[in-house]
Design an enzyme around this catalytic site. Structure first.
Site, PDB file in Angstrom:
ATOM      1  N   ASN A  44       0.846  -1.179   0.000  1.00 15.73           N
ATOM      2  CA  ASN A  44       0.000   0.000   0.000  1.00 15.73           C
ATOM      3  C   ASN A  44       0.891   1.242   0.000  1.00 15.73           C
ATOM      4  OD1 ASN A  44      -1.600   2.248   1.170  1.00 15.73           O
ATOM      5  ND2 ASN A  44      -3.197   0.703   1.349  1.00 15.73           N
ATOM      6  N   HIS A  55      -3.557   0.797  -3.243  1.00 16.12           N
ATOM      7  CA  HIS A  55      -3.639  -0.253  -2.231  1.00 16.12           C
ATOM      8  C   HIS A  55      -2.584  -1.314  -2.539  1.00 16.12           C
ATOM      9  CE1 HIS A  55      -7.941   0.450  -0.496  1.00 16.12           C
ATOM     10  NE2 HIS A  55      -7.259   1.567  -0.614  1.00 16.12           N
ATOM     11  N   GLU A  57      -2.676  -4.565  -3.181  1.00 16.41           N
ATOM     12  CA  GLU A  57      -2.932  -5.431  -4.331  1.00 16.41           C
ATOM     13  C   GLU A  57      -2.769  -4.660  -5.639  1.00 16.41           C
ATOM     14  OE1 GLU A  57      -5.661  -6.734  -0.897  1.00 16.41           O
ATOM     15  OE2 GLU A  57      -4.953  -4.853  -1.748  1.00 16.41           O
ATOM     16  N   CYS A  82     -10.304  -5.089  -0.066  1.00 16.45           N
ATOM     17  CA  CYS A  82     -11.448  -4.173  -0.055  1.00 16.45           C
ATOM     18  C   CYS A  82     -12.255  -4.368  -1.346  1.00 16.45           C
ATOM     19  CB  CYS A  82     -10.953  -2.733   0.051  1.00 16.45           C
ATOM     20  SG  CYS A  82     -10.130  -2.146  -1.457  1.00 16.45           S
ATOM     21  N   CYS A  85     -10.144  -3.618  -4.611  1.00 12.73           N
ATOM     22  CA  CYS A  85      -9.170  -4.656  -4.941  1.00 12.73           C
ATOM     23  C   CYS A  85      -9.867  -5.973  -5.309  1.00 12.73           C
ATOM     24  CB  CYS A  85      -8.206  -4.838  -3.781  1.00 12.73           C
ATOM     25  SG  CYS A  85      -7.205  -3.354  -3.493  1.00 12.73           S
ATOM     26  N   ASP A 145      -8.199   5.272   4.561  1.00 14.34           N
ATOM     27  CA  ASP A 145      -7.867   4.195   3.626  1.00 14.34           C
ATOM     28  C   ASP A 145      -9.086   3.342   3.269  1.00 14.34           C
ATOM     29  OD1 ASP A 145      -5.502   2.941   2.228  1.00 14.34           O
ATOM     30  OD2 ASP A 145      -6.302   1.177   3.253  1.00 14.34           O
TER      31      ASP A 145
END
Length: 149
Positions: A44, A55, A57, A82, A85, A145
């Protein structure tokens, strides 16, 4: 664990998360294997780059560059993905996601599973500790975030 699960790639994701925390960022790391070969790793970088979609990923997938197929891919991530992602995982049909933990953030694991993604949660204590520390020390950044400001 599935045969495709690779401890060294998962450990790289954990190292990436620790690197992000050391840099003052959100401690989420990710690694991508394709055909058993580590292709990329990232973490991240929202805080470091001022990029709202950086992020863990997403950072990893950007570093992997364009891939014709993710059919033989495994995405390792230290935290349950999330919605953003998870949508990317589904979009590129990544078949297996190995998640470090879901205790500190449940993410969108049901969404992934409903769309045919095999999800393995390893409940790794290193991942839990990194996120708990971050959430305790930087609650405002964490809320930002995950869109809860």
């Amino acid at each position: 664990m599935p045969a495709a699960w690779n401890r060294s790639s998962f450990d790289e994701a954990v190292r990436q998360a620790a690197t992000s925390l050391e840099q003052g960022g959100v401690p989420v790391g990710s690694a991508l294997d394709i055909g058993g070969v580590l292709v990329a790793a990232g973490h991240n970088e929202r805080v470091q780059l001022g990029d709202p979609i950086a992020h863990g990923e997403m950072s990893c997938l950007r570093k992997a560059g364009r891939q014709r197929s993710y059919r033989d891919a495994v995405l390792y991530t230290t935290l349950a993905p999330c919605a953003m992602c998870a949508g990317t995982i589904v979009q590129f049909r990544i078949p297996l996601v190995v998640v470090g933990e879901e205790r500190t953030f449940p993410g969108e694991l049901a969404f992934l599973r409903e769309r045919g993604v095999d999800v393995v949660v390893v409940d790794d204590p290193r991942c839990v500790e990194l996120m708990q520390r971050f959430q305790r020390e930087h609650p405002d950044v964490w809320a930002e975030d995950i869109g809860e400001v």
